[in-house]
Design an enzyme around this catalytic site. Structure first.
Site, PDB file in Angstrom:
ATOM      1  N   ASP A  66     129.628  20.854  98.109  1.00  0.00           N
ATOM      2  CA  ASP A  66     128.591  21.378  98.988  1.00  0.00           C
ATOM      3  C   ASP A  66     128.334  22.841  98.677  1.00  0.00           C
ATOM      4  O   ASP A  66     129.111  23.714  99.073  1.00  0.00           O
ATOM      5  CB  ASP A  66     129.009  21.210 100.455  1.00  0.00           C
ATOM      6  CG  ASP A  66     127.934  21.698 101.419  1.00  0.00           C
ATOM      7  OD1 ASP A  66     126.776  21.827 100.992  1.00  0.00           O
ATOM      8  OD2 ASP A  66     128.271  21.934 102.591  1.00  0.00           O
ATOM      9  N   LYS A 108     125.933  28.800 100.512  1.00  0.00           N
ATOM     10  CA  LYS A 108     127.147  29.381 101.075  1.00  0.00           C
ATOM     11  C   LYS A 108     127.538  30.642 100.313  1.00  0.00           C
ATOM     12  O   LYS A 108     127.208  30.800  99.128  1.00  0.00           O
ATOM     13  CB  LYS A 108     128.313  28.378 100.968  1.00  0.00           C
ATOM     14  CG  LYS A 108     128.176  27.118 101.796  1.00  0.00           C
ATOM     15  CD  LYS A 108     129.376  26.207 101.536  1.00  0.00           C
ATOM     16  CE  LYS A 108     129.274  24.893 102.295  1.00  0.00           C
ATOM     17  NZ  LYS A 108     129.500  25.062 103.731  1.00  0.00           N
ATOM     18  N   ARG A 136     125.670  15.610 108.310  1.00  0.00           N
ATOM     19  CA  ARG A 136     125.130  14.761 109.371  1.00  0.00           C
ATOM     20  C   ARG A 136     123.888  14.010 108.901  1.00  0.00           C
ATOM     21  O   ARG A 136     123.566  12.936 109.436  1.00  0.00           O
ATOM     22  CB  ARG A 136     124.841  15.604 110.607  1.00  0.00           C
ATOM     23  CG  ARG A 136     123.780  16.668 110.417  1.00  0.00           C
ATOM     24  CD  ARG A 136     123.827  17.758 111.481  1.00  0.00           C
ATOM     25  NE  ARG A 136     124.979  18.644 111.292  1.00  0.00           N
ATOM     26  CZ  ARG A 136     125.263  19.692 112.076  1.00  0.00           C
ATOM     27  NH1 ARG A 136     124.483  19.968 113.103  1.00  0.00           N
ATOM     28  NH2 ARG A 136     126.312  20.441 111.840  1.00  0.00           N
TER      29      ARG A 136
END
Length: 464
Positions: free
Chosen positions: A236, A243, A317
């Site tokens: 990710d 990030k 999600r």
């Protein structure tokens, strides 16, 4: 089952050194009852019974006669977890009539968890000490199955993304199915949109590794249906909401939910739980590229709800919602999911305590009780539905995130709940999947957290 290298079969007991276990409270009395040479040896080595400090005690010939270790809590599955790395290499057996009684299956479980080393790239500096299996009974077989399942979870998480992408997760599921007589099906790449898994496709489409939905089925369809879903984000970056370097450093573990789902499925199949199992892993890499999904886009989902992308780093999600919708279509007796979903859960509960969400109080109570019984705890968090307003969108049915950092793990769980039909029993575990440092039985790196609790819940509900 192949016997892990840290164990010897019962036939090897004659050549193994006895392992004497003494409770810390009973150490003084036990020591005073020993022959004078043993007492002198204990004094010479200043043996005070500190956990983690076993001692070899010589016999009259100067050779080790037995190994001595103290046990602070005989019911702790990790009570012996330090011994494989601290005792000299060799074979040991639980002494007959041990002063401190330890359940043999718990001894095996702790020994196996404490012997783990991820050796794909770096060989261990030494082999762990070996324990002779105390008996060939079902409790020991159960412990060995749990050790293997936890080892699978740890190995999958510890493997860097270059060797653990979506295809490798698929290969793992395929091998599990082959071993236990199950079947696998995989929807890959653009076929995801053709078969109505649009959110999974959107998250994974920017990677050179095709996104996919991995499905494993096993068991008798006449048995109660059990659906297990695991978040399989193999790396990710955060997507276009990228990030920082600290946040990205360990993102090979963002498929920790998938690892837990695969480990639990392995237990279900190996121990022949009377269920019809459906395992689902939406496996993607949240990468950055010309066709990466963008903040502000509105994504379709399998359920038909539209989702505005508030943050591309809230991607887990998005892949889970399509998988949960698909799992619920089969009307399972229980739907479980596991995901490294939010940093907010770690802020609330720390690294060792997974957050449990459930829409059924009875199931939640059984889950927590199983965690307490197995010393594999979770903490229940509320599905506080008034917080749904944090996911409000002006252009779609809901947003995948919101402007506030309030109640981050709760709002993530509420998002997932929107894709679970009313009346469908469902649990969601937001799990860290990682040990930041090494402790007995908990080596630094990937970790199976709440796995024994989940297995205990399933045994109670489906085995009786």
């Amino acid at each position: 089952m192949n016997l892990p290298a840290c164990f010897d079969r019962p036939a090897s007991a004659d050549g193994a050194l006895p392992l004497v276990l003494v409770g810390r409270d009973g150490l003084a009395a036990w020591r005073d009852a020993q022959p004078a040479p043993v007492q002198a040896w204990l004094r010479a080595n200043d043996f005070s019974g500190q956990p983690g400090a076993p001692l070899l005690v010589p016999g009259a010939d100067g050779q080790p006669a037995f190994a001595l270790a103290t046990v602070a809590d005989a019911a702790d599955p990790l009570a012996l977890a330090h011994l494989p790395q601290m005792l000299p290499p060799g074979s040991y057996r639980l002494a007959d009539a041990n002063p401190q009684a330890v359940d043999p299956a718990l001894a095996v479980l702790g020994w196996g968890l404490g012997s783990y080393h991820f050796g794909r790239y770096l060989k261990p500096s030494r082999e762990p000490a070996r324990l002779v299996l105390p008996a060939d009974d079902d409790a020991v077989a159960e412990a060995l199955a749990q050790i293997e399942a936890a080892g699978l979870v740890r190995d999958l998480i510890n493997t860097p993304t270059e060797h653990m992408g979506p295809a490798e997760l698929e290969a793992t599921a395929t091998e599990l199915a082959r071993t236990h007589g199950g079947e696998t099906r995989c929807v890959v790449g653009d076929a995801l949109t053709d078969q109505n898994f649009p959110a999974i496709h959107a998250v994974g489409r920017a990677s050179h590794r095709a996104p996919r939905l991995i499905e494993l089925t096993w068991g008798d369809p006449a048995h109660p249906r059990l659906a297990i879903v695991g978040k399989g984000v193999c790396f990710d970056t955060g997507g276009l909401d990228i990030k920082g370097s600290d946040g990205m450093r360990n993102m090979k573990k963002d498929m920790g939910g998938a690892a837990h789902a695969l480990g639990l499925a392995k237990l279900v199949m190996a121990r022949k739980l009377p269920v019809f199992l459906q395992l689902l892993v939406p496996a993607v890499e949240n990468a950055i590229g010309p066709n990466a999904f963008r903040p502000g886009e509105v994504l379709a989902t399998r359920q038909g709800l539209s989702v505005e992308v508030d943050n591309t780093d809230a991607e887990g999600r998005l892949v889970l919602c399509d998988a949960l919708t698909y799992a619920a279509e089969g009307k399972p007796a229980l739907l479980m999911d596991f995901a490294t979903l939010t940093g907010a859960a770690r802020i609330a509960l720390g690294p060792d305590l997974p957050a449990l969400f459930a829409n059924d109080d009875g199931i939640a109570a059984d889950y927590l009780a199983a965690g307490e019984a197995s010393r594999d705890p979770l903490w229940r968090m509320p599905l506080w539905r008034p917080y749904l307003h944090y996911l409000k969108s002006n252009v779609a049915d809901l947003a995948n995130s919101g402007a506030t950092r309030m109640a981050g793990s709760i709002t993530a769980a509420l998002y997932l709940e929107r894709f679970v039909p009313e009346g469908q029993p469902w649990t969601h575990v937001d799990v860290y999947s990682w040990n930041d440092n090494t402790r007995p039985g908990k080596p630094a790196g990937g970790e199976a957290q709440g796995l024994r609790a989940a297995w205990g819940l399933l045994c109670k509900r489906f085995r009786g």
